[in-house]
Design an enzyme around this catalytic site. Structure first.
Site, mmCIF file in Angstrom:
data_model
loop_
_atom_site.group_PDB
_atom_site.id
_atom_site.type_symbol
_atom_site.label_atom_id
_atom_site.label_comp_id
_atom_site.label_asym_id
_atom_site.label_seq_id
_atom_site.Cartn_x
_atom_site.Cartn_y
_atom_site.Cartn_z
ATOM 1 N N CYS A 157 13.322 10.707 7.729
ATOM 2 C CA CYS A 157 13.082 10.693 8.790
ATOM 3 C C CYS A 157 15.110 10.500 9.033
ATOM 4 O O CYS A 157 14.846 10.164 10.596
ATOM 5 C CB CYS A 157 12.693 9.505 8.898
ATOM 6 S SG CYS A 157 14.028 7.658 8.314
ATOM 7 N N LYS A 216 0.341 -1.128 0.147
ATOM 8 C CA LYS A 216 0.080 0.452 -0.186
ATOM 9 C C LYS A 216 0.784 0.724 0.444
ATOM 10 O O LYS A 216 1.380 2.123 1.181
ATOM 11 C CB LYS A 216 -0.615 0.606 1.565
ATOM 12 C CG LYS A 216 -1.542 1.736 1.843
ATOM 13 C CD LYS A 216 -2.280 1.817 0.341
ATOM 14 C CE LYS A 216 -2.534 3.163 0.953
ATOM 15 N NZ LYS A 216 -1.849 4.645 0.505
#
Length: 475
Positions: free
Chosen positions: A282, A172
């Site tokens: 990140c 996804k």
């Protein structure tokens, strides 16, 4: 290119017929329309993955290895094409996008090699009563949820070890960057992945789609990369069926510069740690802690380098910093910077969102930032470097650890013993000593505290998709 869902080896429209637009961050214009998967499509993908599971799990490891190796070769051959696609939908500069494709492809090559290394163990029980035989078996159907900032690398970092271990997957992708994921599906199919082993379901209804899959008892693994806030929600949902989880969540990386550091090397490292992917990572250096005797000079040199970067459309040759991915992201960065300036910080360079179309924010260096400023409490996810000064090693460690996150940290010093000592004291899953880049497909990637659970990359990454089965036997 194909823009439908990829389920059971076929390109299919969404069952409800819906589609959604993908925007160019440089202009805000629509560049493509993609099938908008729903809950029924998600369950169809689970069905396909479950049906393909036994066959793929029993496929010889060497065969799985060769499929991944072929995928690596196809990605490498099409690196330019893929980089342009990433840059178009994500906004990052072509140089960054090319680097991502190389990095992403390496996960297929690394896990092609790891596919044949899912070793078990055998020992004699201490009592002598029996043998302890340990075998590794694929965990089963995996749901992989990836972010928009590295649309190729975050997919391959999950798909690679899952396929190497013998698992089947439903990917996804982030709704801002589904095109790269669909291109990866086409490459894997061409590489020889059997029908149903890899499925891709883009959707604007991410919560509903992922929830539907996690509530299906056939799903046995969730690997998620994204915000800590969403990670907490998914962990609670995964608990309902006790689903095996891996979480790579938020980061708030400290970049610590001691007075004895090589300042040229520290600035070079800061440019990599801060500006890779335009700061939308990140692992990006988020909080710069610089020892007082060198703080002014470090800020001057960093601002000089940052102000010289060329800002423009990611797909344009010569661009070094592209737009941020969407309006929400650039608005958040602008709000954080304005808050810091209102709190007494000074913008040495940048500090103001430009007028005009596109989701741009200029490379920015802030000095005089208070140690408790809101900009230091969360991921900036943009090209902004706030600098805080410190006066000693103990204070540096305290400031570095003053966050709920613990993904990565960077330490610059001329004293290796200090570097090692501080690295051990900092609460992070990864530390770069005199290096602005730590990510490597051959190394375990992951964090501590609110930055996640588990590791991706290295041999540890393969083990995330394997269950250890103990068999007691006599002979």
């Amino acid at each position: 290119m194909e823009t439908d869902l990829f389920i059971a080896g076929k390109w299919v429209p969404a069952s409800a017929g819906g589609r959604f637009d993908v925007l160019d961050p440089a202009t805000g214009d629509v560049i493509a329309s993609v099938a908008d998967g729903g809950e029924a499509d998600a369950i169809a993908a689970v069905e396909a993955a479950a049906a393909a599971g036994p066959g793929w799990a029993s496929t010889p490891p060497r065969v799985r290895s060769e499929v991944l190796r072929k995928a690596f070769e196809l990605m490498t051959d099409r690196a330019t094409e893929l980089a342009k696609l990433i840059s178009l939908e994500n906004g990052k500069a072509l140089t960054d996008a090319k680097g991502e494709v190389t990095y992403a492809a390496e996960f297929f090559r690394w896990f092609a090699e790891e596919a044949v290394r899912a070793e078990g163990a055998i020992a004699t029980a201490p009592s002598g009563a029996n043998r302890i035989l340990v075998v590794r078996q694929p965990v089963g159907v995996c749901v992989l949820v990836t972010p928009w900032n590295f649309p190729a690398a975050m997919a391959t970092r999950k798909i690679g070890p899952a396929l190497a271990a013998g698992c089947t997957v439903i990917l996804k992708p982030a709704s801002d960057t589904p095109l790269t994921a669909l291109a990866m599906a086409a490459i894997l199919a061409e590489a020889g992945v059997p029908e149903g082993v890899v499925n891709v379901v883009p959707s604007r209804s991410s919560g509903k789609v992922v929830s539907a899959m996690l509530r299906d008892a056939r799903v046995r693994k969730l690997s998620f990369t994204g915000s800590t806030e969403v990670g907490r929600i998914l962990l609670a949902l995964a608990a309902e069926n006790v689903v095996n989880t891996s979480m790579e969540l938020g980061g708030n990386a400290p970049f610590v510069v001691f007075a004895d550091a090589d300042l040229d090397a520290a600035v070079d490292g800061a440019m990599i740690a801060k500006m890779r992917n335009g700061g939308e990572a990140c692992t990006a250096a988020n909080r710069f802690f610089v020892e007082e005797p060198v703080a002014a000079e470090f800020a001057r040199r960093l601002a000089q380098r940052m102000s010289a970067l060329v800002v423009g459309p990611g797909t344009a040759e010569g661009t070094q910093v592209g737009p941020l991915v969407n309006e929400d992201t650039v608005a958040k960065v602008d709000e954080l910077v304005r808050g810091a300036l209102d709190g007494g910080a000074e913008a040495v360079t940048g500090g103001r969102r430009p007028d005009g179309p596109g989701f741009y924010y200029p490379p920015t260096v802030l000095t005089g930032v208070a140690a408790d400023a809101p900009i230091l409490r969360q991921e900036i996810f943009g090209p902004v470097a706030p600098i805080v000064t410190f006066t000693g090693e103990a204070e540096a460690v305290r400031l570095a650890n003053d966050t709920e996150y613990g993904l990565v940290a960077y330490v610059y010093t001329g004293d290796l013993a200090r570097g090692m000592r501080v690295s051990e004291a900092i609460e992070a899953g990864m530390v770069g000593i005199n290096r602005g880049l730590v990510s490597d497909p051959a190394a375990p990637f992951g964090g501590v505290k609110q930055s996640g659970i588990g590791r991706e990359g290295g041999h540890d990454g393969l083990l995330e998709y394997l269950e250890s089965k103990y068999i007691a036997v006599n002979w």
